[in-house]
Scaffold this motif. Structure first.
Motif, PDB file in Angstrom:
ATOM      1  N   VAL A  56     -23.247  -2.811 -92.013  1.00 40.72           N
ATOM      2  CA  VAL A  56     -24.262  -3.788 -91.633  1.00 40.72           C
ATOM      3  C   VAL A  56     -25.181  -3.989 -92.835  1.00 40.72           C
ATOM      4  O   VAL A  56     -25.782  -3.028 -93.320  1.00 40.72           O
ATOM      5  CB  VAL A  56     -25.066  -3.313 -90.408  1.00 40.72           C
ATOM      6  CG1 VAL A  56     -26.122  -4.341 -90.033  1.00 40.72           C
ATOM      7  CG2 VAL A  56     -24.127  -3.018 -89.243  1.00 40.72           C
ATOM      8  N   GLY A  90     -29.896  -5.915 -90.516  1.00 45.75           N
ATOM      9  CA  GLY A  90     -29.093  -6.385 -89.380  1.00 45.75           C
ATOM     10  C   GLY A  90     -29.788  -6.254 -88.032  1.00 45.75           C
ATOM     11  O   GLY A  90     -29.130  -5.980 -87.025  1.00 45.75           O
ATOM     12  N   HIS A 127     -27.324  -0.735 -85.828  1.00 47.81           N
ATOM     13  CA  HIS A 127     -26.456   0.198 -86.542  1.00 47.81           C
ATOM     14  C   HIS A 127     -26.817   1.613 -86.102  1.00 47.81           C
ATOM     15  O   HIS A 127     -27.717   1.786 -85.266  1.00 47.81           O
ATOM     16  CB  HIS A 127     -26.558  -0.016 -88.058  1.00 47.81           C
ATOM     17  CG  HIS A 127     -27.952  -0.281 -88.561  1.00 47.81           C
ATOM     18  ND1 HIS A 127     -28.792   0.716 -88.951  1.00 47.81           N
ATOM     19  CD2 HIS A 127     -28.659  -1.446 -88.670  1.00 47.81           C
ATOM     20  CE1 HIS A 127     -29.942   0.197 -89.333  1.00 47.81           C
ATOM     21  NE2 HIS A 127     -29.905  -1.122 -89.167  1.00 47.81           N
ATOM     22  N   LYS A 134     -22.579   0.842 -88.595  1.00 51.87           N
ATOM     23  CA  LYS A 134     -22.654   0.862 -87.140  1.00 51.87           C
ATOM     24  C   LYS A 134     -21.332   1.404 -86.639  1.00 51.87           C
ATOM     25  O   LYS A 134     -20.264   0.964 -87.081  1.00 51.87           O
ATOM     26  CB  LYS A 134     -22.856  -0.567 -86.636  1.00 51.87           C
ATOM     27  CG  LYS A 134     -22.719  -0.760 -85.125  1.00 51.87           C
ATOM     28  CD  LYS A 134     -22.835  -2.260 -84.817  1.00 51.87           C
ATOM     29  CE  LYS A 134     -22.416  -2.583 -83.391  1.00 51.87           C
ATOM     30  NZ  LYS A 134     -23.429  -2.209 -82.399  1.00 51.87           N
TER      31      LYS A 134
END
Lengths: 223, 223
Positions: free
Chosen positions: A222, B155, B159, B220
């Motif tokens: 990510v 993000g 994650h 993640k």
């Protein structure tokens, strides 16, 4: 593409079947084809039953499989890699893309296995040093066989697969195969030295699997 | 909670500031407070400038910081961990949650650093063995300092962060702090032995950072 998959275990069979389904001409390589076909003939999970179910996939000795292939996949166990590839023959690997998907796991001390080598070297580098005329690409060693060929099976395929290798064109060839399997986030880590990072993911991969109760998972980078 | 953060570098300062912002009473531990406050007084990035900007955060010798704390964070370098914690004193750590966020990185051979120990042992385990009366929890060593305290920065925070430790209550205490930082996917890997997996992520973390051009990322676990 004409592809040799060296290794008759779960990983080898899974990759061979998927590559064949995607239209490639696949030959599985083994040490002794007669012995492989003679072993476990009555076992539904044995190689003979699998071979019968996959009639388009060939079976040949390591050297013959590699000699006839444009691309070779190493899918035997990590500790057997140099021996298996030696049997395939340096001349039969020279100038070809050699995709190594194995982790160098030493189970001699029980579970969890040790990684040999680790951190200051990697199996990917060992293979490249042993076969300098092959274009070694390390990939797929961070997921199990089922996820390798069907990333969509986990989280809709929204996760990451890594490639490491010294030759950009070889990595692009492998990335093409990965995209056929459905991989969308193919992350090029750099030279074959970066295989160390991929292989060392194994340690946490084992613990994550234990914690979540399945080997069908992967990580997404990510950013 | 009264928290001691041992270590005055980027990781220590970032954790101390974030814990203080979340309402905790934080004391940074250092070897010699006078030396720490006297070093780089004119440097905008020096400890004195940081201390001035964070007046509610205390500074004390390792042992004094640990003695006054309910929870201790080890945030110095990995190779200094046992020395720093020894200076903090086993009696001052006994019965307390000891959060270790360090990776045992040996830069003596240049970049990339080696992990020492690796695979068959971990810094987390070394710390637990050295301080058997502390409740050691390993976490946060898989991300950089900025992401540790602000997962949403990457993000949207979607994650994973890992915790390893032998004491469930200690892990829950740490998970509570992580949730204050905004972590939503806190994955308990099991006993402190699983710190091996977390620490070994470092190898691929370095290569991923190089490939994507930033240390502000995380993985993640997609399942």
């Amino acid at each position: 593409m004409k592809i040799a998959v060296l290794g008759t275990g779960t990983v080898g069979r899974t990759l061979a079947a998927a590559l064949s389904e995607h239209g490639h001409e696949v030959t599985v390589g083994t040490r002794d084809p007669g012995a492989t076909l003679g072993r476990g003939a009555a076992d539904p999970n044995g190689y003979p039953a699998w071979q019968t179910a996959h009639p388009r996939i060939g079976l040949a000795a390591f050297a013959d499989a590699a000699a006839g292939a444009e691309l070779v996949v190493h899918a035997s166990s990590g500790l057997a890699a140099l021996d298996v590839l030696g049997a395939a023959g340096a001349a039969n690997l020279a100038g070809k893309v050699l995709l190594d998907v194995a982790n160098p796991l030493d189970f001699s001390g029980g579970f969890p296995p040790r990684l040999v080598p680790v951190d200051t070297d990697s199996l990917g580098e060992q293979v490249q040093r042993a076969f300098p005329d092959a274009y070694v690409v390390k990939s797929l060693c961070t997921v199990n066989a089922a996820v390798m060929v069907d990333p969509a099976k986990v989280g809709g395929g929204e996760h990451t697969i890594f490639v490491s290798g010294d030759d950009p064109a070889a990595k692009e060839t492998v990335a093409g195969l990965l995209r056929e399997f459905g991989w969308r986030d193919v992350l090029d880590l750099g030279g074959i030295e970066t295989a160390r990072g991929q292989e060392m993911m194994l340690s946490n991969w084992l613990r994550i699997a234990s914690a979540i109760g399945t080997y069908d998972f992967n990580v997404k980078v990510v950013r």
